[in-house]
Motif scaffolding. Structure first.
Motif, PDB file in Angstrom:
ATOM      1  N   UNK A  53       1.215  -1.512   0.306  1.00 40.37           N
ATOM      2  CA  UNK A  53       0.058   0.327   0.031  1.00 40.37           C
ATOM      3  C   UNK A  53       0.652   1.146   0.095  1.00 40.37           C
ATOM      4  N   UNK A  54       1.829   1.075   0.950  1.00 38.95           N
ATOM      5  CA  UNK A  54       2.781   1.943   0.653  1.00 38.95           C
ATOM      6  C   UNK A  54       3.552   2.664  -0.813  1.00 38.95           C
ATOM      7  N   UNK A  55       3.767   1.377  -1.599  1.00 38.68           N
ATOM      8  CA  UNK A  55       4.309   1.423  -2.644  1.00 38.68           C
ATOM      9  C   UNK A  55       3.220   2.170  -3.682  1.00 38.68           C
ATOM     10  N   UNK A  56       1.874   1.846  -3.417  1.00 35.36           N
ATOM     11  CA  UNK A  56       0.846   2.671  -4.443  1.00 35.36           C
ATOM     12  C   UNK A  56       0.733   3.459  -3.494  1.00 35.36           C
ATOM     13  N   UNK A  57       0.419   4.105  -2.162  1.00 35.31           N
ATOM     14  CA  UNK A  57       0.475   5.913  -2.094  1.00 35.31           C
ATOM     15  C   UNK A  57       2.397   6.260  -2.617  1.00 35.31           C
ATOM     16  N   UNK A  58       3.309   6.164  -2.881  1.00 31.96           N
ATOM     17  CA  UNK A  58       4.286   6.658  -3.223  1.00 31.96           C
ATOM     18  C   UNK A  58       4.306   7.496  -4.863  1.00 31.96           C
ATOM     19  N   UNK A  59       3.613   5.700  -5.467  1.00 29.24           N
ATOM     20  CA  UNK A  59       2.842   5.491  -6.895  1.00 29.24           C
ATOM     21  C   UNK A  59       2.338   7.052  -7.308  1.00 29.24           C
ATOM     22  N   UNK A  60       1.669   7.472  -6.523  1.00 31.32           N
ATOM     23  CA  UNK A  60       0.551   8.437  -6.510  1.00 31.32           C
ATOM     24  C   UNK A  60       0.481   9.591  -5.977  1.00 31.32           C
ATOM     25  N   UNK A  61       1.916  10.120  -5.656  1.00 30.03           N
ATOM     26  CA  UNK A  61       2.516  11.038  -5.140  1.00 30.03           C
ATOM     27  C   UNK A  61       2.355  11.581  -3.860  1.00 30.03           C
ATOM     28  N   UNK A  62       2.512  10.859  -3.100  1.00 31.00           N
ATOM     29  CA  UNK A  62       1.506  11.009  -1.834  1.00 31.00           C
ATOM     30  C   UNK A  62       3.757  11.137  -1.238  1.00 31.00           C
ATOM     31  N   UNK A  63       3.083  12.394  -0.353  1.00 33.90           N
ATOM     32  CA  UNK A  63       3.918  12.461   0.376  1.00 33.90           C
ATOM     33  C   UNK A  63       4.524  11.558   1.400  1.00 33.90           C
ATOM     34  N   UNK A  64       6.116  11.729   1.365  1.00 36.15           N
ATOM     35  CA  UNK A  64       6.816  10.060   2.433  1.00 36.15           C
ATOM     36  C   UNK A  64       5.845  10.699   4.184  1.00 36.15           C
ATOM     37  N   UNK A  65       5.792  12.069   4.134  1.00 36.91           N
ATOM     38  CA  UNK A  65       5.442  12.521   5.349  1.00 36.91           C
ATOM     39  C   UNK A  65       4.064  12.496   5.890  1.00 36.91           C
ATOM     40  N   UNK A  66       3.338  12.658   4.767  1.00 32.10           N
ATOM     41  CA  UNK A  66       1.955  12.362   5.096  1.00 32.10           C
ATOM     42  C   UNK A  66       1.671  10.864   4.998  1.00 32.10           C
ATOM     43  N   UNK A  67       2.316  10.096   4.784  1.00 33.78           N
ATOM     44  CA  UNK A  67       2.208   8.039   4.683  1.00 33.78           C
ATOM     45  C   UNK A  67       2.476   8.440   5.350  1.00 33.78           C
ATOM     46  N   UNK A  68       3.415   8.561   6.631  1.00 31.96           N
ATOM     47  CA  UNK A  68       3.905   8.320   7.869  1.00 31.96           C
ATOM     48  C   UNK A  68       2.389   8.747   8.597  1.00 31.96           C
ATOM     49  N   UNK A  69       1.958  10.105   8.750  1.00 31.16           N
ATOM     50  CA  UNK A  69       0.771  10.520   9.412  1.00 31.16           C
ATOM     51  C   UNK A  69      -0.030   9.436   8.960  1.00 31.16           C
TER      52      UNK A  69
END
Length: 243
Positions: A53-69
């Motif tokens: 899911x994290x890989x999917x988030x990054x592929x959709x340009x979600x910033x790392x800090x947003x992912x961590x949050x």
């Protein structure tokens, strides 16, 4: 599947996503909640589903800090148990097949919205299994040629050595297919090798494609897909329309 520009479809999705990042990020945030709940850990090192899911988030340009949050929020989300996976299948105009995967805390609302989207596009929701036999569930990794400067034969060997089932060269991308159970391992191996991935996810791939020539049919299926994309309960939509 040769001749289909898969990366063009990905770019089309990304353009739509960029216009509604908030909605996309909300959907991915919901997936993070479920991945942590079902995977039993908020540590991606111990939760392969969360890593995906994290890989999917990054592929959709979600910033790392947003992912961590989102991960921190998801780890303490008591409402996770309210989310339920429900899949709908049906037919769009011209005999096109559509699969809708949802994650919802209100089955009645979701069912009503999905049915409405099909109806407004001159289609209809069918029974479970009515179109899924026309698709193969596979891990799919797309590498854009404009982002990868290496040798395609080397990329193919890296993918196959990591456990991939198939490798194909398209006009603008390389497609790597895996068994769903091997997807995480293959994706991680390519990530560690520094391979740029335009998309990496487990998806439903149509066995055959349907071309639509009637302008009204094209407008109707686009209407259905747009309505489904705009629904917060809808996580993924798969279809066999040759766009």
């Amino acid at each position: 599947m040769s001749g289909h520009s898969k990366f063009a479809n990905i770019k089309h999705k990304k353009e739509k996503n960029d216009a509604a990042k908030g909605k996309i990020f909300t959907k991915i945030g919901k997936e993070l909640v479920v991945a942590i709940k079902e995977g039993g850990s908020a540590d991606p090192a111990n939760n392969s589903r969360l890593r995906d899911v994290i890989a999917k988030a990054k592929a959709n340009n979600m910033p790392n800090d947003t992912i961590e949050r989102n991960i921190k929020k998801a780890a303490g989300d008591a409402d996770a148990s309210n989310y339920e996976h429900i899949t709908y299948e049906g037919y769009g105009p011209g005999g096109t097949a559509i699969i809708v995967e949802t994650l919802t805390d209100n089955k009645n609302r979701t069912a009503s919205n999905v049915k409405s989207a099909f109806t407004k596009g001159n289609g209809n929701v069918g029974t479970p299994g009515c179109v899924s036999f026309m698709f193969d569930r596979k891990g799919q990794i797309l590498v854009a040629k404009e982002e990868y400067e290496g040798d395609p034969d080397e990329l193919m060997m890296q993918a196959l050595d990591a456990g991939a089932e198939d490798f194909a060269e398209e006009e603008d991308s390389y497609e790597i297919l895996t068994d769903p159970d091997e997807f995480s391992a293959v994706r991680l191996a390519l990530e560690e090798a520094g391979i740029p991935m335009a998309q990496a996810e487990v998806t439903m791939i149509p066995q055959t494609w349907v071309e639509l020539s009637d302008e009204k049919d094209i407008q109707n299926i686009q209407k259905t897909l747009d309505l489904l994309d705009d629904d917060d309960d809808v996580q993924d939509v798969y279809h066999n329309w040759d766009m």
